[in-house]
Design a protein around this motif. Structure first.
Motif, PDB file in Angstrom:
ATOM      1  N   ILE A   2       0.865  -1.177   0.000  1.00 35.26           N
ATOM      2  CA  ILE A   2       0.000   0.000   0.000  1.00 35.26           C
ATOM      3  C   ILE A   2       0.903   1.229   0.000  1.00 35.26           C
ATOM      4  O   ILE A   2       1.773   1.363   0.866  1.00 35.26           O
ATOM      5  CB  ILE A   2      -0.922   0.026   1.232  1.00 35.26           C
ATOM      6  N   GLU A   3       0.699   2.104  -0.975  1.00 36.86           N
ATOM      7  CA  GLU A   3       1.477   3.340  -1.038  1.00 36.86           C
ATOM      8  C   GLU A   3       0.595   4.531  -0.687  1.00 36.86           C
ATOM      9  O   GLU A   3      -0.465   4.725  -1.286  1.00 36.86           O
ATOM     10  CB  GLU A   3       2.071   3.539  -2.430  1.00 36.86           C
ATOM     11  N   LEU A  25       1.912  13.822   3.270  1.00 35.75           N
ATOM     12  CA  LEU A  25       2.446  12.628   3.928  1.00 35.75           C
ATOM     13  C   LEU A  25       2.614  11.511   2.903  1.00 35.75           C
ATOM     14  O   LEU A  25       1.685  11.193   2.157  1.00 35.75           O
ATOM     15  CB  LEU A  25       1.491  12.184   5.034  1.00 35.75           C
ATOM     16  N   SER A  26       3.807  10.920   2.858  1.00 35.64           N
ATOM     17  CA  SER A  26       4.075   9.817   1.928  1.00 35.64           C
ATOM     18  C   SER A  26       4.834   8.711   2.649  1.00 35.64           C
ATOM     19  O   SER A  26       5.801   8.981   3.366  1.00 35.64           O
ATOM     20  CB  SER A  26       4.895  10.298   0.720  1.00 35.64           C
ATOM     21  N   PHE A  27       4.384   7.481   2.457  1.00 35.20           N
ATOM     22  CA  PHE A  27       5.131   6.315   2.955  1.00 35.20           C
ATOM     23  C   PHE A  27       4.555   5.072   2.289  1.00 35.20           C
ATOM     24  O   PHE A  27       3.504   5.110   1.634  1.00 35.20           O
ATOM     25  CB  PHE A  27       5.077   6.200   4.478  1.00 35.20           C
ATOM     26  N   VAL A  28       5.252   3.954   2.464  1.00 29.58           N
ATOM     27  CA  VAL A  28       4.853   2.689   1.851  1.00 29.58           C
ATOM     28  C   VAL A  28       4.716   1.631   2.937  1.00 29.58           C
ATOM     29  O   VAL A  28       5.574   1.515   3.825  1.00 29.58           O
ATOM     30  CB  VAL A  28       5.880   2.232   0.796  1.00 29.58           C
ATOM     31  N   MET A  49      -6.575   5.657   9.547  1.00 29.32           N
ATOM     32  CA  MET A  49      -7.295   4.399   9.382  1.00 29.32           C
ATOM     33  C   MET A  49      -8.554   4.600   8.535  1.00 29.32           C
ATOM     34  O   MET A  49      -8.835   3.822   7.621  1.00 29.32           O
ATOM     35  CB  MET A  49      -7.667   3.846  10.747  1.00 29.32           C
ATOM     36  N   ASN A  50      -9.297   5.660   8.816  1.00 29.76           N
ATOM     37  CA  ASN A  50     -10.521   5.910   8.066  1.00 29.76           C
ATOM     38  C   ASN A  50     -10.250   6.246   6.601  1.00 29.76           C
ATOM     39  O   ASN A  50     -11.018   5.877   5.713  1.00 29.76           O
ATOM     40  CB  ASN A  50     -11.306   7.049   8.726  1.00 29.76           C
ATOM     41  N   ILE A  51      -9.139   6.934   6.343  1.00 26.78           N
ATOM     42  CA  ILE A  51      -8.780   7.239   4.953  1.00 26.78           C
ATOM     43  C   ILE A  51      -8.370   5.964   4.220  1.00 26.78           C
ATOM     44  O   ILE A  51      -8.756   5.744   3.068  1.00 26.78           O
ATOM     45  CB  ILE A  51      -7.658   8.298   4.905  1.00 26.78           C
ATOM     46  N   LEU A  52      -7.603   5.101   4.876  1.00 24.81           N
ATOM     47  CA  LEU A  52      -7.195   3.844   4.259  1.00 24.81           C
ATOM     48  C   LEU A  52      -8.402   2.987   3.879  1.00 24.81           C
ATOM     49  O   LEU A  52      -8.396   2.299   2.853  1.00 24.81           O
ATOM     50  CB  LEU A  52      -6.289   3.054   5.208  1.00 24.81           C
ATOM     51  N   ILE A  64      -2.609   4.142  -2.997  1.00 22.33           N
ATOM     52  CA  ILE A  64      -2.400   3.313  -4.183  1.00 22.33           C
ATOM     53  C   ILE A  64      -2.182   1.862  -3.753  1.00 22.33           C
ATOM     54  O   ILE A  64      -1.231   1.551  -3.028  1.00 22.33           O
ATOM     55  CB  ILE A  64      -1.186   3.805  -4.986  1.00 22.33           C
ATOM     56  N   SER A  65      -3.088   0.983  -4.177  1.00 22.33           N
ATOM     57  CA  SER A  65      -2.946  -0.434  -3.857  1.00 22.33           C
ATOM     58  C   SER A  65      -3.912  -1.240  -4.708  1.00 22.33           C
ATOM     59  O   SER A  65      -4.991  -0.746  -5.074  1.00 22.33           O
ATOM     60  CB  SER A  65      -3.240  -0.693  -2.376  1.00 22.33           C
ATOM     61  N   ASP A  66      -3.520  -2.472  -5.027  1.00 23.05           N
ATOM     62  CA  ASP A  66      -4.428  -3.374  -5.722  1.00 23.05           C
ATOM     63  C   ASP A  66      -4.988  -4.416  -4.762  1.00 23.05           C
ATOM     64  O   ASP A  66      -5.599  -5.407  -5.172  1.00 23.05           O
ATOM     65  CB  ASP A  66      -3.728  -4.065  -6.896  1.00 23.05           C
ATOM     66  N   LYS A  67      -4.810  -4.199  -3.454  1.00 25.13           N
ATOM     67  CA  LYS A  67      -5.274  -5.132  -2.430  1.00 25.13           C
ATOM     68  C   LYS A  67      -6.646  -4.739  -1.905  1.00 25.13           C
ATOM     69  O   LYS A  67      -7.030  -3.574  -1.932  1.00 25.13           O
ATOM     70  CB  LYS A  67      -4.274  -5.195  -1.269  1.00 25.13           C
TER      71      LYS A  67
END
Length: 219
Positions: A2-3, A25-28, A49-52, A64-67
């Motif tokens: 997850i990016e 904010l950026s992290f992987v 958490m709510n944004i994810l 960004i994620s395909d999961k």
């Protein structure tokens, strides 16, 4: 994987003006890791958490994620109060695409997991907060995700239910991963292998769980 890319989130306060939780904010989150998000109260853990999960949206930036990422496990805010626990579980199962016997299997799982007896067929608006959380927890675990978002969910209920919840998640680990927000450092040690500490809108990564906990305790 997850990016999180250039994430900005703010709220407008009527007295103090705009408050930024995160700015660019950026992290992987690497694949195959069980992550604990920890930080002091107000650091933005639940907001992240709510944004994810898609429950909340950022001002700008991308996830960004395909999961497949779950909603926050145990979240009962989406319950329709006039519907029973069974009907709420049925509604979610239908939204997730289940029909026929597969749908009934999901509902049976929720009923058995929640352990609220005849109240499963009572309107959700009559439930105590604990009962709502039990049903919501069961609904979350009835479906398969690549990542389960856990926001203090295992603090719900009596000792028996807490043990049941912990066992359920330990069974999920290996087939899926968890992203956990918690104040329980024992849960972090038991269930996570990566720690992210939120501090003043920034993140600090720790592959060493003990080092991450020590950093958090020193804040």
């Amino acid at each position: 994987m997850i990016e999180i890319k250039n994430l900005t989130k703010s709220y407008l306060h009527h007295k103090t003006g705009r408050h930024y939780v995160f700015k660019d904010l950026s992290f992987v989150i690497p694949p195959g890791r069980n992550l604990a998000i920890i930080g002091k109260n107000g650091s933005g853990k639940s907001t992240l958490m709510n944004i994810l999960s898609g429950v909340d949206a950022p001002d700008s930036g991308q996830i960004i994620s395909d999961k497949r990422i779950s909603w926050p496990v145990g979240l009962s805010g989406g319950f329709q109060g006039s519907l029973t626990g069974r009907q709420n579980a049925q509604f979610v199962a239908r939204v997730q695409g289940f029909r026929g016997e597969e749908l009934h299997e999901k509902i049976r799982f929720v009923e058995e997991f929640a352990e609220i007896g005849r109240y499963f067929d009572s309107p959700a608006k009559t439930y105590s907060s604990g009962m709502r959380s039990r049903v919501a927890f069961g609904i979350s675990l009835a479906f398969d995700f690549d990542y389960y978002l856990v926001d203090e969910a295992m603090s719900v209920g009596d000792a028996h239910f807490k043990r049941k919840a912990r066992t359920a998640f330990q069974e999920k680990i290996g087939k899926a991963n968890i992203i956990m927000v918690t104040h329980s450092m024992s849960q972090v040690k038991d269930m996570c292998d990566l720690v992210l500490v939120l501090e003043k809108g920034q993140v600090h990564h720790f592959d060493d769980v003990a080092a991450g906990i020590d950093y958090y305790n020193a804040l």
